[in-house]
Write a protein that holds these residues in place. Structure first.
Motif, mmCIF file in Angstrom:
data_model
loop_
_atom_site.group_PDB
_atom_site.id
_atom_site.type_symbol
_atom_site.label_atom_id
_atom_site.label_comp_id
_atom_site.label_asym_id
_atom_site.label_seq_id
_atom_site.Cartn_x
_atom_site.Cartn_y
_atom_site.Cartn_z
ATOM 1 N N THR A 136 53.446 69.490 22.380
ATOM 2 C CA THR A 136 53.031 68.535 21.357
ATOM 3 C C THR A 136 54.298 67.860 20.833
ATOM 4 N N MET A 137 54.253 66.555 20.732
ATOM 5 C CA MET A 137 55.422 65.783 20.322
ATOM 6 C C MET A 137 55.177 65.139 18.964
ATOM 7 N N GLY A 138 56.231 65.096 18.168
ATOM 8 C CA GLY A 138 56.105 64.499 16.847
ATOM 9 C C GLY A 138 57.255 63.568 16.539
ATOM 10 N N ILE A 171 51.407 63.778 18.634
ATOM 11 C CA ILE A 171 50.462 63.591 19.734
ATOM 12 C C ILE A 171 50.406 64.880 20.538
ATOM 13 N N THR A 172 49.199 65.297 20.886
ATOM 14 C CA THR A 172 49.032 66.534 21.621
ATOM 15 C C THR A 172 49.517 66.393 23.060
ATOM 16 N N GLY A 183 45.497 63.213 24.063
ATOM 17 C CA GLY A 183 44.146 62.890 23.647
ATOM 18 C C GLY A 183 43.934 62.833 22.153
ATOM 19 N N VAL A 184 44.822 63.481 21.405
ATOM 20 C CA VAL A 184 44.662 63.524 19.960
ATOM 21 C C VAL A 184 45.973 63.103 19.302
ATOM 22 N N THR A 185 45.850 62.231 18.305
ATOM 23 C CA THR A 185 47.025 61.766 17.570
ATOM 24 C C THR A 185 46.824 62.000 16.075
ATOM 25 N N THR A 220 51.823 53.484 15.971
ATOM 26 C CA THR A 220 51.050 54.100 17.050
ATOM 27 C C THR A 220 51.964 55.001 17.868
ATOM 28 N N ILE A 221 51.544 56.231 18.072
ATOM 29 C CA ILE A 221 52.282 57.155 18.932
ATOM 30 C C ILE A 221 51.546 57.264 20.258
ATOM 31 N N PHE A 222 52.311 57.259 21.340
ATOM 32 C CA PHE A 222 51.721 57.448 22.663
ATOM 33 C C PHE A 222 52.777 58.052 23.574
ATOM 34 N N ARG A 223 52.319 58.571 24.695
ATOM 35 C CA ARG A 223 53.249 59.258 25.585
ATOM 36 C C ARG A 223 52.941 58.923 27.026
#
Length: 124
Positions: free
Chosen positions: A33-35, A51-52, A56-58, A69-72
């Motif tokens: 999980t990243m923050g 973000i998990t 799938g979950v933010t 917006t966080i994304f990976r």
């Protein structure tokens, strides 16, 4: 062990946008999980977004909801933070962090690995 390197910070006018990147080393990035956190001078380190592992979950801090917006991209071992409609109060050093196997995600103490930070300055 995970090593994190942030980039993308800089000086921007209020209302502008920036995209931060955090590149991670290690073959198990996709399991973390990243923050993103931020810290302004004289203030506590504040949760921004997380973000998990599968993306799938933010989660977002109240002060940035609707603007950030966080994304990976697990194929690139990178997590991003897109920041829109920036305000002077968003000025801070932004840190990327990683954790695995924990339920909680909002506190700096929930994370095991940290990057060195990247400065974001928003002028009015």
């Amino acid at each position: 062990q995970v090593q994190l390197v942030e980039s993308g910070g800089g000086l921007v006018q209020a209302g502008g946008s920036l995209r931060l990147s955090c590149a991670a080393s290690g073959p198990t990035f996709s399991s973390y999980t990243m923050g993103w956190f931020r810290q302004a001078p004289g203030k506590e380190r504040e949760f921004v977004a997380a973000i998990t592992w599968g993306g799938g979950v933010t989660y977002y801090g109240d002060s940035v909801k609707g603007r950030f917006t966080i994304f990976r991209d697990n194929t690139k071992n990178t997590v991003y933070l897109r920041m829109n409609t920036l305000k002077p109060e968003d000025t801070a050093v932004y840190y990327c962090a990683a954790q695995r196997g924990r339920v909680r995600i909002y506190s700096r103490y929930d994370y095991d690995y940290w990057g060195q930070g990247t400065q974001v300055t928003v002028s009015s």
